[in-house]
Design a protein around this motif. Structure first.
Motif, mmCIF file in Angstrom:
data_model
loop_
_atom_site.group_PDB
_atom_site.id
_atom_site.type_symbol
_atom_site.label_atom_id
_atom_site.label_comp_id
_atom_site.label_asym_id
_atom_site.label_seq_id
_atom_site.Cartn_x
_atom_site.Cartn_y
_atom_site.Cartn_z
ATOM 1 N N UNK A 306 0.812 -1.209 0.000
ATOM 2 C CA UNK A 306 0.000 0.000 0.000
ATOM 3 C C UNK A 306 0.852 1.268 0.000
ATOM 4 N N UNK A 307 1.908 1.303 0.812
ATOM 5 C CA UNK A 307 2.688 2.524 0.970
ATOM 6 C C UNK A 307 3.770 2.697 -0.091
ATOM 7 N N UNK A 308 4.350 1.589 -0.546
ATOM 8 C CA UNK A 308 5.449 1.679 -1.513
ATOM 9 C C UNK A 308 4.960 1.432 -2.941
ATOM 10 N N UNK A 309 4.142 0.405 -3.111
ATOM 11 C CA UNK A 309 3.626 0.085 -4.446
ATOM 12 C C UNK A 309 2.322 0.820 -4.760
ATOM 13 N N UNK A 310 1.797 1.572 -3.771
ATOM 14 C CA UNK A 310 0.576 2.387 -3.919
ATOM 15 C C UNK A 310 -0.637 1.555 -4.341
ATOM 16 N N UNK A 311 -0.735 0.352 -3.803
ATOM 17 C CA UNK A 311 -1.896 -0.497 -4.060
ATOM 18 C C UNK A 311 -3.021 -0.110 -3.108
ATOM 19 N N UNK A 312 -4.257 -0.312 -3.554
ATOM 20 C CA UNK A 312 -5.398 -0.110 -2.669
ATOM 21 C C UNK A 312 -5.461 -1.271 -1.673
ATOM 22 N N UNK A 313 -6.319 -1.135 -0.663
ATOM 23 C CA UNK A 313 -6.461 -2.219 0.306
ATOM 24 C C UNK A 313 -6.930 -3.495 -0.389
ATOM 25 N N UNK A 314 -7.846 -3.338 -1.342
ATOM 26 C CA UNK A 314 -8.344 -4.490 -2.083
ATOM 27 C C UNK A 314 -7.211 -5.138 -2.887
ATOM 28 N N UNK A 315 -6.408 -4.326 -3.568
ATOM 29 C CA UNK A 315 -5.289 -4.851 -4.363
ATOM 30 C C UNK A 315 -4.241 -5.502 -3.466
ATOM 31 N N UNK A 316 -3.999 -4.899 -2.297
ATOM 32 C CA UNK A 316 -3.028 -5.477 -1.361
ATOM 33 C C UNK A 316 -3.481 -6.863 -0.911
ATOM 34 N N UNK A 317 -4.781 -7.010 -0.671
ATOM 35 C CA UNK A 317 -5.302 -8.325 -0.294
ATOM 36 C C UNK A 317 -5.083 -9.351 -1.393
ATOM 37 N N UNK A 318 -5.345 -8.950 -2.635
ATOM 38 C CA UNK A 318 -5.157 -9.867 -3.755
ATOM 39 C C UNK A 318 -3.686 -10.208 -3.961
ATOM 40 N N UNK A 319 -2.796 -9.259 -3.684
ATOM 41 C CA UNK A 319 -1.366 -9.517 -3.832
ATOM 42 C C UNK A 319 -0.848 -10.517 -2.807
ATOM 43 N N UNK A 320 -1.589 -10.705 -1.721
ATOM 44 C CA UNK A 320 -1.211 -11.702 -0.717
ATOM 45 C C UNK A 320 -1.752 -13.090 -1.042
ATOM 46 N N UNK A 321 -2.544 -13.188 -2.111
ATOM 47 C CA UNK A 321 -3.154 -14.472 -2.470
ATOM 48 C C UNK A 321 -2.122 -15.580 -2.707
ATOM 49 N N UNK A 322 -0.952 -15.306 -3.342
ATOM 50 C CA UNK A 322 0.025 -16.397 -3.525
ATOM 51 C C UNK A 322 0.459 -17.044 -2.209
ATOM 52 N N UNK A 323 0.595 -16.244 -1.152
ATOM 53 C CA UNK A 323 0.964 -16.825 0.142
ATOM 54 C C UNK A 323 -0.143 -17.739 0.653
ATOM 55 N N UNK A 324 -1.397 -17.292 0.529
ATOM 56 C CA UNK A 324 -2.519 -18.112 0.980
ATOM 57 C C UNK A 324 -2.606 -19.416 0.186
ATOM 58 N N UNK A 325 -2.353 -19.357 -1.122
ATOM 59 C CA UNK A 325 -2.391 -20.570 -1.940
ATOM 60 C C UNK A 325 -1.284 -21.532 -1.534
ATOM 61 N N UNK A 326 -0.091 -20.999 -1.275
ATOM 62 C CA UNK A 326 1.010 -21.844 -0.820
ATOM 63 C C UNK A 326 0.697 -22.505 0.504
ATOM 64 N N UNK A 327 0.089 -21.734 1.431
ATOM 65 C CA UNK A 327 -0.284 -22.287 2.729
ATOM 66 C C UNK A 327 -1.328 -23.382 2.584
ATOM 67 N N UNK A 328 -2.345 -23.125 1.766
ATOM 68 C CA UNK A 328 -3.422 -24.106 1.595
ATOM 69 C C UNK A 328 -2.886 -25.416 1.025
ATOM 70 N N UNK A 329 -2.063 -25.336 -0.018
ATOM 71 C CA UNK A 329 -1.533 -26.555 -0.650
ATOM 72 C C UNK A 329 -0.644 -27.332 0.313
ATOM 73 N N UNK A 330 0.257 -26.629 0.993
ATOM 74 C CA UNK A 330 1.190 -27.308 1.897
ATOM 75 C C UNK A 330 0.474 -27.888 3.109
ATOM 76 N N UNK A 331 -0.526 -27.172 3.626
ATOM 77 C CA UNK A 331 -1.278 -27.677 4.778
ATOM 78 C C UNK A 331 -1.979 -28.973 4.435
ATOM 79 N N UNK A 332 -2.548 -29.042 3.254
ATOM 80 C CA UNK A 332 -3.275 -30.243 2.840
ATOM 81 C C UNK A 332 -2.345 -31.462 2.836
ATOM 82 N N UNK A 333 -1.152 -31.305 2.270
ATOM 83 C CA UNK A 333 -0.234 -32.443 2.176
ATOM 84 C C UNK A 333 0.467 -32.725 3.503
#
Length: 471
Positions: A306-333
């Motif tokens: 938000x502060x450096x890349x000037x993303x909105x709160x909504x965009x910042x949430x979407x930019x964190x999606x790769x971490x959530x996907x990595x967590x979900x896949x690894x947790x399952x296995x």
């Protein structure tokens, strides 16, 4: 005559996850998802609330701080309340309190009333996680804990992503009041499902029916003072009087509780004898440090975008999606391995992956490629996912059935205090780094501290059992 050498016993086949257990577990995870979504959604809407009530930031910070203080004060009560009134009943009461507090927040007429209703909401929110966790542990048993935790925490991994997205949509399209009102139908649905799928209590704990009033008077204000001090340290630094005084007072009250609890033993609000068991002590220490590393980084990542890349709160949430996907896949296995393998190799692997996924962010001052940051978030998320299920299963591996409720209250309290400490440390480092560096370089410097916090979790992880004990 030499006795014949026995072949090592083959591990018992994993017990089946029956549909009733899975349904109950998924219902129980709805409560924590509601609370976590609410926390991330509200952060997005604070600016709209400030404009509507014409309140200064110093007042509006208590919309979040009041909730967090209420959570920290009631968490130690979770074990006693479950033992006294029944875990199923108290879990449903906590969800009802959270939904009622949400409805009142949506109807608030001033900043003061909103803060008061947020405290009520926090009372419910603080009990949901530990009580629900204790029900899952008792229902699953030690042989199925890893898989159950692995499956049911998957929705929690997406809450930090969905929260800002939903918050942004609500603030842009509706009104900030709907950030709270949306919890009401979801809370009611959760209660209906809980009535159908959560099993009735089959027994209560042995801690007695009488509330440890002195322990409550020492521990709850002590924890609240510590959480408040850590929260204020982010803006003031640890040397400020308004930070040092609550931290000192909180530490004194908690030490007073320790002395009191050692005398009360099993009758104490949280039985400290649990920490004398190696497995529980190691897992709780790891939970404290994991909380510090995880919550601290959850502060840095969206702020950077938000502060450096000037993303909105909504965009910042979407930019964190790769971490959530990595967590979900690894947790399952990882959850499939957690019931078959010893926790040490899994947890050490997860920590090393988390470290590897954080290193790229220490180079933000050199403008690393976007694809590298995305890949790092996936790796970092995978590391968090590998740690999650075996870490939670290890907490309860050496806990008897009648001790589960109080153990859940203890570990969740410790994790929350660790999260407050980690967030405060990284906020102070970031603030001081911004004074002398360009924004991107300041974030890069602060992420080195995040790496150090993650590296600290290696210390207790080395003391986890290296062999799987079959019970």
């Amino acid at each position: 005559m030499t006795a014949p050498v026995r072949a090592p016993a083959a591990p018992r086949p994993a017990e089946r996850l029956d549909p009733a257990l899975l349904k109950a577990s998924f219902v129980l995870v709805l409560g924590p998802v509601l609370a976590l979504l609410d926390t991330t959604i509200v952060t997005v809407g604070l600016d709209s609330i400030a404009r509507d009530f014409r309140s200064p930031p110093a007042t509006l910070q208590w919309v979040s701080a009041g909730y967090l203080l209420a959570v920290s004060m009631v968490m130690p009560l979770a074990g006693w309340a479950s033992d006294r009134f029944g875990a199923r009943r108290m879990w449903m009461v906590s969800v009802a309190l959270f939904a009622a507090g949400s409805a009142l927040c949506g109807l608030a007429w001033s900043a003061g009333s909103l803060i008061l209703f947020r405290v009520l909401q926090g009372v419910g929110g603080g009990l949901i996680q530990p009580i629900g966790q204790s029900i899952v542990v008792r229902a699953a048993g030690p042989a199925r804990l890893g898989r159950v935790f692995g499956i049911t925490v998957l929705p929690l991994t997406f809450a930090p992503v969905l929260g800002p997205v939903l918050g942004g949509l609500i603030v842009d399209r509706l009104d900030w009041r709907w950030m709270f009102l949306v919890n009401v139908p979801l809370g009611l649905l959760t209660l209906v499902l809980a009535g159908r799928h959560i099993p009735s209590d089959t027994g209560r704990g042995t801690g007695g029916d009488r509330l440890d009033v002195l322990g409550l008077a020492l521990l709850s204000p002590g924890l609240a003072a510590l959480v408040y001090g850590f929260s204020e340290a982010g803006g003031e630094g640890f040397g400020a009087l308004r930070v040092a005084l609550p931290l000192l007072a909180g530490a004194a009250l908690v030490l007073g509780y320790v002395a009191h609890a050692l005398r009360r033993r099993a009758a104490a609000l949280i039985d400290l004898r649990l920490f004398a068991r190696r497995g529980f002590a190691v897992a709780t220490a790891n939970s404290f440090l994991q909380g510090a590393a995880l919550y601290g980084s959850l502060l840095l990542l969206p702020l950077y975008y938000q502060q450096v890349e000037h993303a909105s709160a909504l965009e910042a949430g979407l930019l964190l999606a790769p971490q959530a996907l990595g967590t979900a896949a690894a947790t399952f296995f990882a959850s499939r391995l957690a019931d078959r393998m010893a926790p040490r190799p899994l947890i050490l692997t997860g920590i090393l992956l988390t470290l590897a996924g954080t290193v790229a962010f220490t180079q933000l001052g050199s403008s690393p490629a976007g694809w590298l940051l995305v890949a790092s978030l996936v790796v970092r998320g995978a590391g968090l996912g590998v740690v999650m299920a075996p870490g939670m299963a290890a907490v309860y591996a050496g806990v008897e059935r009648h001790e589960v409720a109080r153990a859940a209250g203890a570990v969740n309290t410790v994790n929350r205090v660790g999260g407050s400490l980690g967030t405060a440390v990284l906020a102070v480092v970031l603030q001081r780094s911004l004074d002398g560096h360009a924004p991107a370089a300041a974030y890069g410097h602060t992420f080195w501290w995040a790496v150090a916090l993650s590296a600290l979790t290696l210390v207790p992880a080395l003391f986890y059992p290296s062999r799987k004990e079959h019970r």
